[in-house]
Scaffold this active site. Structure first.
Site, short mmCIF file in Angstrom:
data_model
loop_
_atom_site.label_atom_id
_atom_site.label_comp_id
_atom_site.label_asym_id
_atom_site.label_seq_id
_atom_site.Cartn_x
_atom_site.Cartn_y
_atom_site.Cartn_z
N ASP A 1 42.13 147.59 61.97
CA ASP A 1 40.85 146.86 61.95
C ASP A 1 39.97 147.28 63.12
OD1 ASP A 1 42.83 145.48 63.57
OD2 ASP A 1 41.40 143.85 63.79
N GLU B 1 44.15 142.78 64.95
CA GLU B 1 44.20 142.84 66.42
C GLU B 1 42.87 142.43 67.04
OE1 GLU B 1 44.19 144.32 70.52
OE2 GLU B 1 42.81 144.81 68.91
#
Length: 381
Positions: A73, A139
């Site tokens: 991400d 994250e």
């Protein structure tokens, strides 16, 4: 169309960047990685937890486990018009810089890790030990259903882990000049100081929470929390937000809201910091409500097998040894360290991460691939 002159690492990095995987939408990045890993003998397990895609992959059946960890991400792009090149176009300029959101944080690292493992397995198909990947798409977000949740599942099944390399962009001025062998803890507090609203012309009929809290806040900012140690800087305290008042200039507010954060070393604990903050507010006899959020405990990997392997690998590829540091923000390393393994973070330059025109040097990605491959040789041959 992919430039045939590009290296395998550059090609994969471009493929990943072209997928707009803004937290927690993975956009197929992990499926691409798992297909590559399965083709070289990895057993891949997709773990979708809540709205978050994760996967765990393992090659080998016995011996020590070396894990590569990271995230697919990326943070939002911000003002699209401000980008020199489209953020998901994976543009390569004439200077050999790869532009795009996630180029440095951390799709470049993911590409380098995967290609390094492919090359290592091709050369040493019967290597000793085990190689693992732990990848998340959360994250950059709440980090609740990502690495933290995967680690809990792995612990529940008794999965061992010996060493872990997280691909966070650790470098500051040149590739691999810094390797992170720990991180400070992060503890935040929302403070609500209650007073009594009233007219500014009649202060005797009100209690101004801003005035009441000011001495305590000043004491908190001046407090010496600890001196740090050989591996961690001193614990820091910062006030990040203050809100008080109705917006009217003639009204004494009824409450004050303050947000603050500790970045703490191993010389302090969550309980000790809480106790000291509470004692300061009690000293000033304030009507206060404290709501705490622990984002992560500090973790530390002492010099040893993993750090030695990383430093030797950097020396072989770059001609210099990295400096081990524990500075910076939090990372998913804090969750992985709970498995009792040695954890370090090593990746490209962090000078443009989360910024407009994020970029990474392709030559750095090639050298990073070689560094990761050397780490595999040092640890599993």
């Amino acid at each position: 169309m992919t430039d045939p002159m590009l290296s395998p690492t550059a090609i994969l990095a471009c493929e990943l960047i072209r997928r707009p995987s803004i937290t927690p939408d993975d956009q197929g990045c992990q499926q691409l990685m798992m297909q590559r890993l399965e083709s070289i003998g990895f057993r891949c397990e997709a773990m979708r937890i809540g709205e978050v895609d994760n996967f765990w992959a393992l090659r080998g059946t016995s011996g020590p486990v070396l894990c590569f960890a990271g995230h697919t991400d990326v943070v939002p792009i911000g003002d699209l018009a401000a980008w020199t090149y489209p953020p998901f176009a994976a543009h390569i300029d004439q200077a050999g810089m790869l532009h795009g959101r996630g180029a440095a944080d951390m799709k470049g690292s993911l590409a380098a890790m995967l290609v390094a493992v492919e090359r290592f397995v091709a050369e040493h198909p019967s290597h000793s030990g085990q190689i693992a990947f732990l990848i998340t798409s959360d994250e950059e977000g709440p980090a609740v259903h990502g690495t933290k949740a995967v680690v809990e599942r792995l612990q529940a099944r008794g999965q061992p882990l010996d060493w872990c390399i997280v691909g966070e962009p650790s470098s500051t001025e040149r590739l691999a000049d810094v390797v992170k062998n720990g991180r400070r803890g992060s503890l935040s507090c929302d403070i609500r100081v209650r007073g009594k609203q009233g007219h500014v012309a009649y202060p005797h009929l009100a209690r101004n929470p801003i005035h009441l809290a000011a001495p305590a806040l000043a004491q908190l900012t001046a407090e010496h929390w600890d001196a740090g140690n050989d591996f961690f800087p001193p614990t820091s305290f910062q006030i990040s937000n203050i809100k008080g008042g109705t917006g009217a200039g003639n009204v004494i507010p009824g409450e004050l809201l303050v947000q603050c954060n500790f970045r703490f070393s191993t010389e302090s604990s969550v309980d000790s910091l809480k106790r000291r903050v509470i004692a300061i507010f009690e000293q000033h006899a304030l009507d206060v409500e404290l709501n705490w959020t622990l984002f992560g405990e500090p973790f530390f990997t002492a010099p040893g097998v993993l750090l030695d392997a990383v430093c030797q690998s950097v020396q072989q590829v770059c001609g210099y040894r990295p400096e081990a540091q524990t500075t910076g923000g939090t990372s998913d390393g804090r969750f992985i360290a709970k498995m009792g393994c040695q954890v370090v973070e090593l990746g490209p330059l962090n000078t443009t991460i989360h910024q407009i025109d994020e970029q990474v040097c392709l030559n750095d990605l090639e050298r990073l691939t070689s560094i990761y491959q050397n780490c595999l040789k040092h640890l599993l041959l």
